[in-house]
Design a protein around this motif. Structure first.
Motif, PDB file in Angstrom:
ATOM      1  N   THR A  66       0.828  -1.194   0.000  1.00 23.42           N
ATOM      2  CA  THR A  66       0.000   0.000   0.000  1.00 23.42           C
ATOM      3  C   THR A  66       0.868   1.252   0.000  1.00 23.42           C
ATOM      4  O   THR A  66       2.009   1.224   0.487  1.00 23.42           O
ATOM      5  CB  THR A  66      -0.931   0.028   1.221  1.00 23.42           C
ATOM      6  N   ARG A  67       0.322   2.335  -0.522  1.00 30.88           N
ATOM      7  CA  ARG A  67       1.045   3.612  -0.467  1.00 30.88           C
ATOM      8  C   ARG A  67       0.897   4.247   0.911  1.00 30.88           C
ATOM      9  O   ARG A  67       1.830   4.835   1.445  1.00 30.88           O
ATOM     10  CB  ARG A  67       0.503   4.572  -1.533  1.00 30.88           C
ATOM     11  N   HIS A  68      -0.294   4.119   1.492  1.00 36.16           N
ATOM     12  CA  HIS A  68      -0.536   4.725   2.800  1.00 36.16           C
ATOM     13  C   HIS A  68      -1.090   3.690   3.770  1.00 36.16           C
ATOM     14  O   HIS A  68      -1.990   2.920   3.422  1.00 36.16           O
ATOM     15  CB  HIS A  68      -1.521   5.896   2.685  1.00 36.16           C
ATOM     16  N   ALA A  69      -0.558   3.689   4.978  1.00 35.39           N
ATOM     17  CA  ALA A  69      -1.016   2.813   6.057  1.00 35.39           C
ATOM     18  C   ALA A  69      -1.214   3.673   7.302  1.00 35.39           C
ATOM     19  O   ALA A  69      -0.267   4.308   7.780  1.00 35.39           O
ATOM     20  CB  ALA A  69      -0.002   1.715   6.329  1.00 35.39           C
ATOM     21  N   ILE A  70      -2.444   3.704   7.811  1.00 37.27           N
ATOM     22  CA  ILE A  70      -2.761   4.587   8.921  1.00 37.27           C
ATOM     23  C   ILE A  70      -3.296   3.775  10.099  1.00 37.27           C
ATOM     24  O   ILE A  70      -4.285   3.041   9.969  1.00 37.27           O
ATOM     25  CB  ILE A  70      -3.821   5.644   8.506  1.00 37.27           C
ATOM     26  N   ALA A  71      -2.635   3.895  11.242  1.00 42.99           N
ATOM     27  CA  ALA A  71      -3.062   3.212  12.463  1.00 42.99           C
ATOM     28  C   ALA A  71      -4.127   4.058  13.163  1.00 42.99           C
ATOM     29  O   ALA A  71      -3.853   5.169  13.616  1.00 42.99           O
ATOM     30  CB  ALA A  71      -1.872   2.992  13.386  1.00 42.99           C
ATOM     31  N   CYS A  72      -5.329   3.517  13.234  1.00 40.37           N
ATOM     32  CA  CYS A  72      -6.457   4.203  13.880  1.00 40.37           C
ATOM     33  C   CYS A  72      -6.947   3.326  15.026  1.00 40.37           C
ATOM     34  O   CYS A  72      -8.099   2.886  15.050  1.00 40.37           O
ATOM     35  CB  CYS A  72      -7.565   4.458  12.861  1.00 40.37           C
ATOM     36  N   THR A  73      -6.059   3.068  15.958  1.00 37.78           N
ATOM     37  CA  THR A  73      -6.321   2.091  17.006  1.00 37.78           C
ATOM     38  C   THR A  73      -6.388   2.702  18.414  1.00 37.78           C
ATOM     39  O   THR A  73      -6.462   1.971  19.400  1.00 37.78           O
ATOM     40  CB  THR A  73      -5.244   0.993  16.967  1.00 37.78           C
TER      41      THR A  73
END
Length: 461
Positions: free
Chosen positions: A232-239
């Motif tokens: 992936t180009r972007h990986a965002i942790a929303c945890t």
């Protein structure tokens, strides 16, 4: 003897219909955006990304079930309270930046309710305001000081209104109320219904949600999961409170917040209590509680109880100690004496708290990796604003949102154990002592021990 459910995620989750477990044989090999976490931040991010560009390949991976964390367990306050200490943000970014932050939080309530309406999400949303009630002279003084801070940091005078004892009790007949503060912008929601409806909206727009898949690491160009890697180009942790393994174990701690919900009250009892506007109800105590009148005629009330587990322990499915249940039930009965309201369900979740109690939003332009966490109990509104801020940063845009002071904010790190365990519990013990002293003496000023506790914790403004 009355029995009640204990844990099982929450009353909200138990009474909200949801689809079967979202499983897949294999994950996509490559997508445009991987969102880690199926709570409100992650689902809002996926939703807005797909609204902005319906051709995006968006994957949401959730280790448990959608809404398993705080998003499906919270008190349901869609409020304008900032996710952080305003004085800290002002020192780092200036007071005008804090005022801009506050105005965006107020607008975010409107934005959230607009999406709920547009997507036909049945989340029990009612905009009745937030009523903070004081039952001691010191509590009244704190509300007055809090209102002054609101006006300094971005509220308009009609957005935080002081009420006398009669006006307060006319809204909600809290026993011993001496006064209150009304914040009209706040809305009540059923949180699990909100997160479930938002997940459906993401899928309707072409997003993919998978449950039972744990993200093990976020690396440049790839997310490694329990079911294999995804490029992936972007990986965002929303945890949020569960972010430690992905962002650093001492970047934030999970603080327990416990809730009980009663059996439905009778019409006669509701006529005695009032609460017709469905305000979000809180008090002015140091060991504060928060409550709502539910759609099905119950009272849900929450508070910190047992605030922190050694080693940043997590609450699992949410079972909580009997002593905390009795404590919250006792607070509720003291607010409405003579009303029959047995406990029907008790549970707890965790909120993410940084060392300075300020939230952080971050995206690394070079790696495409980002995160948002540290809402400190004000996440129902802040998650929406964080998601839109994250999306602007992913898209490389410079906007009013990317200039807000939680962008790249450095909160420092928590002390190692056992120092932080002792410190957190000492803070809450001091607050409890302060509440008892103020009630016993009728003091006009906040107890000194509470001021010491707030300063040690970094909560003072």
């Amino acid at each position: 003897m009355t029995t009640y459910r204990n844990g099982e995620i929450s009353h909200w989750a138990r009474t909200t219909p949801r689809p079967a477990l979202r499983t897949v044989a294999t994950l996509p090999h490559e997508v445009d955006l991987v969102v880690v976490g199926g709570g409100l931040t992650g689902l809002w991010l996926a939703y807005y990304a797909l609204v902005a560009d319906p051709t995006l390949r968006v994957l949401v991976v959730e280790a448990e079930r959608v809404g398993y964390g705080g998003s499906g367990r919270n008190g349901g306050w869609l409020s304008p309270l900032l996710p952080g200490n305003r004085a800290v943000y002002a020192r780092t970014s200036g007071i005008d930046a804090v005022r801009a932050f506050q105005r965006e939080m107020l607008r975010t309530i409107d934005e959230t309710l607009e999406v709920v309406g547009r997507e036909r999400i049945d989340a029990g949303a009612v905009r009745g305001g937030q009523l903070r009630v004081a039952t001691t002279p010191a509590g009244v003084a704190r509300l007055e000081a809090e209102r002054a801070g609101h006006l300094r940091f971005g509220y308009e005078p009609d957005e935080a209104v002081m009420l006398d004892a009669a006006a307060t009790r006319a809204r909600i007949a809290v026993d011993g109320a001496l006064g209150g503060m009304l914040t009209p912008s706040t809305a009540r929601v059923q949180p699990a219904a909100l997160v479930t409806g938002l997940a459906a909206a993401v899928e309707a727009r072409g997003g993919t949600i998978v449950e039972g898949v744990r993200a093990e690491s976020l690396e440049p160009g790839v997310v490694r999961t329990s079911h294999g890697p995804v490029r992936t180009r972007h990986a965002i942790a929303c945890t949020e409170a569960y972010s430690g393994p992905l962002v650093g174990e001492r970047a934030l701690i999970p603080v327990n917040s416990s809730i009980i919900v009663t059996t439905p009250l009778s019409d006669d009892d509701w006529s005695r209590i009032g609460w017709e506007a469905r305000e979000c109800l809180g008090d002015a105590a140091h060991t504060f509680v928060y409550a709502q009148r539910t759609d099905d005629g119950r009272i849900a009330i929450g508070g910190r109880g047992s605030p922190y587990a050694f080693g940043s322990g997590l609450p699992g499915d949410g079972a909580m100690p009997v002593a905390v249940i009795r404590q919250l039930h006792g607070r509720l009965r003291s607010m409405f004496p003579g009303i029959r309201m047995p406990v029907a369900h008790a549970w707890r979740g965790v909120i993410g708290v940084t060392r300075d109690w300020c939230a952080r939003v971050h995206v690394d332009d070079a790696t495409g990796i980002g995160h948002a966490y540290g809402y400190a109990g004000h996440g129902v509104t802040a998650t929406n604003l964080a998601a839109r801020t994250l999306l602007d940063r992913i898209r490389g845009r410079q906007t009013a949102l990317t200039a807000l002071p939680w962008n790249d904010h450095d909160s420092g790190t928590w002390e190692p154990e056992p120092i932080r365990f002792v410190g957190v519990h000492a803070m809450y013990r001091l607050f409890g002592v302060a509440d008892a002293w103020e009630e016993r003496t009728g003091a006009v000023d906040t107890a000194l021990v509470a001021k010491v506790g707030a300063r040690l914790a970094g909560l003072h403004e």
